[in-house]
Design an enzyme around this catalytic site. Structure first.
Site, PDB file in Angstrom:
ATOM      1  N   LYS A  99      -8.687  -1.763   6.169  1.00 44.99           N
ATOM      2  CA  LYS A  99      -8.953  -2.374   4.862  1.00 44.99           C
ATOM      3  C   LYS A  99      -7.946  -3.485   4.563  1.00 44.99           C
ATOM      4  CE  LYS A  99      -9.042   1.868   3.381  1.00 44.99           C
ATOM      5  NZ  LYS A  99      -9.188   3.191   2.833  1.00 44.99           N
TER       6      LYS A  99
ATOM      7  N   HIS B 135       0.849  -1.190   0.000  1.00 47.72           N
ATOM      8  CA  HIS B 135       0.000   0.000   0.000  1.00 47.72           C
ATOM      9  C   HIS B 135       0.885   1.240   0.000  1.00 47.72           C
ATOM     10  CE1 HIS B 135      -3.500   2.517   0.838  1.00 47.72           C
ATOM     11  NE2 HIS B 135      -2.661   3.230   1.574  1.00 47.72           N
TER      12      HIS B 135
ATOM     13  N   SER C 130      -7.704   3.775   9.103  1.00 44.96           N
ATOM     14  CA  SER C 130      -8.413   3.708   7.829  1.00 44.96           C
ATOM     15  C   SER C 130      -7.688   2.756   6.870  1.00 44.96           C
ATOM     16  CB  SER C 130      -8.489   5.125   7.237  1.00 44.96           C
ATOM     17  OG  SER C 130      -8.879   5.106   5.899  1.00 44.96           O
TER      18      SER C 130
ATOM     19  N   ARG D 124     -14.633  12.482   6.744  1.00 44.72           N
ATOM     20  CA  ARG D 124     -13.379  13.187   7.066  1.00 44.72           C
ATOM     21  C   ARG D 124     -12.945  14.083   5.911  1.00 44.72           C
ATOM     22  NH1 ARG D 124      -9.651   8.611   7.630  1.00 44.72           N
ATOM     23  NH2 ARG D 124      -8.066  10.211   7.885  1.00 44.72           N
TER      24      ARG D 124
ATOM     25  N   ASP E 189     -15.189   2.374   7.330  1.00 43.87           N
ATOM     26  CA  ASP E 189     -14.151   3.276   6.814  1.00 43.87           C
ATOM     27  C   ASP E 189     -14.652   4.041   5.605  1.00 43.87           C
ATOM     28  OD1 ASP E 189     -11.433   4.364   6.603  1.00 43.87           O
ATOM     29  OD2 ASP E 189     -11.538   3.353   4.673  1.00 43.87           O
TER      30      ASP E 189
HETATM   31  N1  URA Z   1      -5.941   6.650   2.574  1.00 40.22           N
HETATM   32  C1  URA Z   1      -6.907   5.994   3.249  1.00 40.22           C
HETATM   33  O1  URA Z   1      -7.338   4.915   2.846  1.00 40.22           O
HETATM   34  N2  URA Z   1      -7.338   6.558   4.385  1.00 40.22           N
HETATM   35  C2  URA Z   1      -6.886   7.714   4.880  1.00 40.22           C
HETATM   36  O2  URA Z   1      -7.326   8.150   5.917  1.00 40.22           O
HETATM   37  C3  URA Z   1      -5.889   8.394   4.142  1.00 40.22           C
HETATM   38  C4  URA Z   1      -5.428   7.819   2.997  1.00 40.22           C
END
Ligand code: URA
Length: 426
Positions: free
Chosen positions: A190, A85, A186, A171, A164
């Site tokens: 995932k 990621h 967040s 957010r 999320d």
């Molecule tokens: N990427 C995400 O998936 N969540 C965040 O809060 C910031 C970047």
């Protein structure tokens, strides 16, 4: 589950008290079910921006978000699973060559990816520039493609950490994205829900990244590595520079073209360096003793890319979309490109149509920015320095304004800036 008064919990966090595990479980479940109002969760998110979450709160918060949805499993696969990621940056198309390289070395790489918002691009938007390619993969096909090809880049299903999805959208419009515990929970909710046993994080820092300051990026990296460890996911993070954009292109089709260059053994040296560094980390976590540079040089990674694109309906031989209009910005004098600001390039690409302002907006596949010299390289007066690409030429002026002040040409090449800044392991 016990029930709580959400206003009491908001006040508690506002005043600096830690939230208990049952309070967190209730809050996240009730918010996802629509029983806690958006404005109440917005107030809580703002309280967390100022007060933070400690390690125990953060672990519980992340678990509670995962528990609002399904947990995937790759247990039956014949290959070791490892994922990557990136926190996102300008020209960051590393996933495109990385997934097939690591798959060509024997791993399974399930890349559940997102779309771009603001000045950073999204992996799915980039791949959609390839005629026929689809981000939607049925669960059964996902497992089959991972076994046969080794790499899939697709959209997450709606059942993955739905809390999320809702909280991130909130957010985004309430000035509460920039919080290390909220970003960490967040991203990791995932990734943990996805069921990967191993994860490599590329945490960007610099003008084109979420985390402008290196210390913040290191703290985010440590926080995510800690969360991964406590959830049984072997996690390593590289903190890397996003002071300058990566490679030579920002946009969708132009970044796909650059990924294909890399897989053909050409490609900008910074992209190759970072791709191979991340690949080595992924292969080590997957327990595979393979050389990613060899997979690249031998053409095996390119074959895997072609199979990966075909597996999702795309034609790897089809011509990529080309912009209907282009504008060239020339070097004003002889010298060296001494500075190229990632944010300026990202905003220019976005204004040309490569990115979106709201998540419902379409993107232009062919829009973007090419830069024809890297920082430290010699340029000649009148040589093309940037090419701006778009289908809608009324966008050129605003894009060119974004670039103004974002680059300079000087007499000396300047000191080379390192790309790999820190490695953080659990
Ligand atoms: N990427 C995400 O998936 N969540 C965040 O809060 C910031 C970047």
């Amino acid at each position: 589950m016990s029930s709580y008064d959400v206003v009491d919990l908001i006040r508690a966090k506002r005043d600096g008290r830690r939230l208990g595990p049952d309070e967190i479980d209730w809050l996240i479940a009730a918010y996802t079910a629509g029983e806690v109002a958006e404005e109440q969760m917005a107030a809580m998110a703002m309280a967390i921006v100022f007060r933070g979450l400690d390690a125990a709160e953060l672990t519980r918060w992340t678990e509670a978000m995962i528990d609002t949805g399904e947990r995937m499993s790759f247990a039956g696969l014949n290959r070791p699973v490892v994922d990557k990621h990136s926190t996102g940056g300008v020209g960051d198309m590393i996933t495109l060559p990385l997934a097939p390289i690591v798959a060509a070395c024997g791993a399974a790489v399930p890349q559940l990816s997102g779309r771009g918002l603001g000045h950073t691009g999204g992996t799915l938007d980039k791949l959609e520039a390839i005629p026929g390619w689809s981000p939607d993969v049925e669960p059964g096909d996902l497992i089959r493609l991972l076994d046969e090809v080794g790499a899939v880049i697709c959209a997450p299903g709606p059942g993955l950490a739905p809390a999320d999805r809702k909280l991130y959208a909130l957010r985004d419009v309430t000035g509460t994205v920039e919080s290390i515990p909220l970003i960490a929970s967040s991203i990791m909710s995932k990734k943990i829900a996805e069921g990967t046993p191993a994860l490599v994080l590329d945490v960007k820092t610099g003008s084109g990244a979420f985390m402008r300051q290196r210390e913040q990026a290191v703290e985010l990296a440590r926080t995510m590595v800690g969360l991964g460890r406590r959830s049984g996911v072997a996690t390593v993070a590289l903190v890397t520079s996003m002071a300058m954009p990566l490679g030579r292109a920002a946009g969708n089709a132009v970044e796909v073209a650059q990924a294909v260059e890399v897989l053909n053994g050409r490609g900008p040296s910074d992209v190759v360096e970072l791709t191979l560094a991340l690949a080595r980390e992924m292969l080590t976590l997957a327990g595979l003793d393979a050389d990613p540079a060899e997979a690249l040089a031998s053409g095996r990674a390119l074959q895997t890319w072609r199979a990966m694109i075909r597996g999702q309906g795309g034609d790897p031989d089809a011509a990529l979309p080309r912009a209907r209009h282009q504008r060239v910005i020339e070097a004003p004098r002889d010298g060296f490109l001494t500075r190229l600001d990632a944010l300026a390039v990202g905003v220019a690409a976005w204004r040309l149509g490569a990115g979106r302002a709201r998540k419902e907006d379409p993107v232009q596949a062919a829009a973007g920015v090419l830069w024809h010299a890297g920082v430290g390289e010699r340029v000649r007066a009148g040589q093309p320095l940037f090419t701006l690409l778009t289908d809608t030429p009324e966008r050129f002026d605003r894009a060119a304004q974004a670039l103004e002040g974002g680059w300079s040409v000087g007499d000396e090449p300047g000191e080379p800036q390192p790309l790999l800044l820190e490695r953080i392991a659990g």
